[in-house]
Write a protein that holds these residues in place. Structure first.
Motif, PDB file in Angstrom:
ATOM      1  N   TRP B  80       0.085   8.725  11.536  1.00  0.00           N
ATOM      2  CA  TRP B  80       0.496   7.531  10.808  1.00  0.00           C
ATOM      3  C   TRP B  80      -0.349   7.413   9.547  1.00  0.00           C
ATOM      4  O   TRP B  80      -1.282   6.629   9.469  1.00  0.00           O
ATOM      5  N   ASN B  81      -0.029   8.232   8.522  1.00  0.00           N
ATOM      6  CA  ASN B  81      -0.733   8.143   7.237  1.00  0.00           C
ATOM      7  C   ASN B  81       0.231   7.577   6.229  1.00  0.00           C
ATOM      8  O   ASN B  81       1.052   8.292   5.671  1.00  0.00           O
ATOM      9  N   ASP B  83      -0.937   5.420   3.673  1.00  0.00           N
ATOM     10  CA  ASP B  83      -1.631   4.974   2.458  1.00  0.00           C
ATOM     11  C   ASP B  83      -1.592   6.039   1.377  1.00  0.00           C
ATOM     12  O   ASP B  83      -1.365   5.764   0.219  1.00  0.00           O
ATOM     13  N   THR B  85      -0.429   9.631  -0.659  1.00  0.00           N
ATOM     14  CA  THR B  85       0.893  10.031  -1.154  1.00  0.00           C
ATOM     15  C   THR B  85       1.637  11.022  -0.271  1.00  0.00           C
ATOM     16  O   THR B  85       2.848  10.893  -0.142  1.00  0.00           O
TER      17      THR B  85
END
Lengths: 382, 336
Positions: B80-81, B83, B85
């Motif tokens: 769950w990244n 933030d 790009t």
């Protein structure tokens, strides 16, 4: 049937009349003239230089939860001395505060990090440029509240614990797993550490406390903390909601450790580690934190006081883990009627009297150098 | 005057009052009332359908750009990244925790709720059934934050015993493996609290349905020599089955969407924690993850990723309810 309805009508009318009178009596007396409170406000503000009379009006602010207790105490004091003024602060989080301020919905915002000067994916411009555009003039970040972050632990029989940045980073990313690890024992000579496993608790909600703590770990021990910094925790452990959640979890778990605001660690009577940044162990106290803030560099221009904290500071007696909450204001306010009130409120907020009182609820006072800069900026608001 | 068979002059002439032929005397309120009421009912139905559709459209419009930018498989990834790009997010963890906690909650709540409803309608004396019903309904009035705090601080301390027994007996099965989380903050504890929150819904609806059972059916069963339990099994329960299923679906909707109690009780897991099927693990549900991060939606892309998670929850509830509807309709074909 007719008699019954008439009696009902009479009773309803009676109740309505009585309640109207009662509620009219309840309505607070906000109509006291400004002049009667001028003298009391001048003496109580202890540092306000410009305004002679107490302004009236309503200010709306929104943002950081870290400064919620501090700003609510200042608002309570301010409204007692200036009963014609109402200040509302809604603690919805730094992100929401920045968003509302950039959208022009509030008079001032509260944020644990200054307005970003780098663009975020999917938006045009940066937070700073967007806020400047909404204000029609440069938006200023005024540091107002310093919140120390305590490394709080619960370990039976260990009242005093010293930690270095490197050991702290290793604990929080899972490299050290038991309390009697040689690395911890080496910096705590003479203390018998039990073999309890270390249980880490982190903030499951995105928070400025996590942001500043990870920045400290990365700044002071970059080789031991390779993970990213940010509002989302990137180490190991179990996540709990809000500072109260992590503090309660540590309190009920032997061997628990977490990072949390000082006031929560104090309230739950958790052990607070002494931090040794290279100049000896420093106990967490208000003056120690102020020393660390004095060591910060200003990166903003002129009255835009953006502080770059030196987390690896080796100033003796300085406690390096802290977060600074900024008040976001427009240098030229959109509604001139509120300028006097904003200046008066912020001056009270930055005054020595209020800042010293904040220590009782777990904050550190602004150091004199920063306070002078903030006062200059407030005076320059128009 | 002609006299044609089957045609009467009365049909051509007006009434004594002057109304035209075949108009009647308009004694009823007639068509205006019909039109108003029917129109209002139709309008209410259209409004509700429109609201659901608009919610779906909103979720889709926010989620699709983020889904398109997702670099990993949305359904199987546990990252769950949102933030940075290179957007990488997947809901495998969220989906499993949500489904597991809701299913366990329903397994506990539905039999319990049906039992309570049967007791209130069939077994309890009249002076007891009304207060008992009110007491169970009172459970629904407790705010969810209170349930969360109670679950964490009171129930949690008692779950350690149950957890150790289950781990000892069934620890070989992946569902019961130890995951290193304290017993007060596991999926099982959350499920128990959710079942208590769902109980009043299931009980209230089942109670209403059981009370509607035709007395003739019950008396017929008893007349044929059935015991109380056999009468309930043959007359009350089959009659009430569609109602029980509807009650369970409403309860499931509450359990799937419960936010605050889950946020307070369940321990979130750090990134990179190995996957575990266990009910003694921590984690986050869709609702609690969105609520935990709602204040920090910096960019439309980040908000879109969370909206995608919300969309999955919406779809899940929709699908489960549709299946339940099909089951009920099929059952109705054989009824009466």
């Amino acid at each position: 049937m007719k008699l019954q309805s008439r009696r009902q009508l009479a009773s309803v009318t009676g109740v309505a009349l009585v309640s109207t009178l009662a509620l009219a009596g309840c309505g607070s007396n906000n109509n006291t003239t400004a002049s009667s409170t001028a003298s009391s406000s001048a003496s109580a503000a202890g540092g306000s230089s410009s305004s002679t009379a107490c302004p009236t009006g309503t200010l709306n602010g929104e943002g950081s939860t870290a400064q919620k207790n501090a700003i609510q105490q200042v608002i309570a004091d301010y409204q007692t001395t200036c009963s014609g003024a109402t200040v509302n602060y809604n603690a919805t989080g730094s992100g929401a505060g920045v968003k509302q301020f950039t959208a022009g919905q509030v008079d001032f915002g509260g944020s644990d990090s200054s307005l970003k000067s780098t663009p975020t994916a999917g938006t045009t411009g940066t937070e700073q440029t967007n806020a400047d555009k909404t204000c029609g003039s440069p938006a200023w970040n005024l540091p107002m509240v310093t919140g120390p972050i305590a490394v709080a632990y619960n370990l039976k029989g260990v009242p005093k614990l010293v930690l270095t940045p490197s050991v702290t980073a290793k604990i929080f990313n899972g490299a050290i797993t038991t309390w009697n690890d040689p690395a911890i024992a080496a910096i705590n000579k003479g203390v018998t550490l039990p073999a309890t496993p270390i249980k880490i608790f982190f903030r499951s909600d995105e928070s400025g406390t996590t942001d500043n703590f990870t920045k400290y770990l990365k700044g002071a021990a970059p080789s031991d903390w390779p993970a990213a910094t940010g509002k989302k925790w990137t180490g190991k452990g179990e996540g709990k909601q809000a500072s109260s959640g992590v503090s309660n979890a540590v309190k009920s778990t032997d061997g628990g450790i977490t990072y949390t605001e000082w006031s929560y660690a104090k309230d739950d009577k958790l052990g607070i580690a002494q931090i040794d940044n290279g100049a000896g162990p420093v106990v967490l106290s208000g003056p120690a934190v102020s020393k660390a803030v004095s060591a910060a560099r200003q990166t903003g221009a002129g009255n835009n006081i953006v502080l770059k904290l030196d987390y690896a500071t080796k100033v003796p007696g300085a406690y390096p883990i802290l977060l600074v909450t900024y008040e976001l204001v427009c240098s030229k306010a959109k509604s001139p009627a509120k300028v006097a009130l904003l200046k008066s409120f912020l001056t009270t907020f930055a005054s020595t009297g209020e800042q010293t009182k904040l220590q009782d609820i777990g904050y550190a006072p602004l150091p004199a150098s920063i306070q002078a800069q903030v006062n200059t900026a407030i005076a320059a608001l128009s | 005057m002609s006299t044609i068979t089957g045609v009467s002059t009365v049909d051509e002439l007006p009434d004594p009052e002057g109304h035209g032929p075949f108009e009647g005397d308009r004694a009823s309120t007639g068509r205006l009332g019909d039109r108003l009421f029917g129109g209002t009912a139709r309008g209410a139905g259209v409004l509700v359908i429109a609201m659901v559709t608009l919610v779906a459209v909103f979720l889709l419009s926010q989620a699709i750009p983020a889904l398109a930018a997702d670099k990993v498989n949305f359904f199987t990834s546990t990252q769950w990244n949102v933030d940075a790009t290179p957007l990488q997010f997947g809901i495998a963890n969220l989906l499993w925790v949500t489904v597991l906690s809701s299913v366990i909650a329903m397994i506990i709540a539905v039999p319990l709720g049906v039992g309570v409803a049967l007791f209130i309608t069939q077994y309890a004396p009249r002076w007891l059934s009304r207060p008992a019903a009110s007491l169970v309904d009172l459970l629904a009035a407790v705010p969810s934050i209170v349930y969360g705090l109670w679950g964490l601080q009171v129930l949690g301390t008692h779950m350690a015993g149950i957890q150790s027994v289950l781990e000892r007996l069934f620890g070989w099965f992946p569902l019961f493996q130890d995951a290193g989380i304290d017993a007060s903050s596991t999926v099982l504890t959350v499920s128990v609290v959710l079942s208590i929150m769902v109980l009043p819904i299931v009980t209230a609806l089942s109670r209403e349905v059981f009370a509607q059972t035709p007395t003739l059916h019950k008396e017929a069963a008893l007349a044929l020599g059935a015991t109380r339990w056999e009468m309930i099994r043959t007359a009350v329960l089959p009659f009430g089955k569609p109602g029980i299923i509807s009650a369970a679906m409403l309860g499931l909707g509450r359990a799937l969407g419960e936010t605050i109690a889950v946020m307070v009780i369940l321990s979130a897991l750090a990134d990179g924690t190995p996957w575990s099927w266990s009910m003694f693990n921590g984690g986050e549900t869709f609702a609690s993850k969105i609520a935990n991060n709602a204040a920090e939606f910096d960019s439309p892309q980040k908000a879109g990723a969370f909206m995608a998670a919300g969309l999955v929850l919406f779809t899940l509830t929709f699908v489960v309810n549709a299946i339940a509807r099909v089951v009920i309709e099929r059952r109705k074909v054989f009824a009466e």
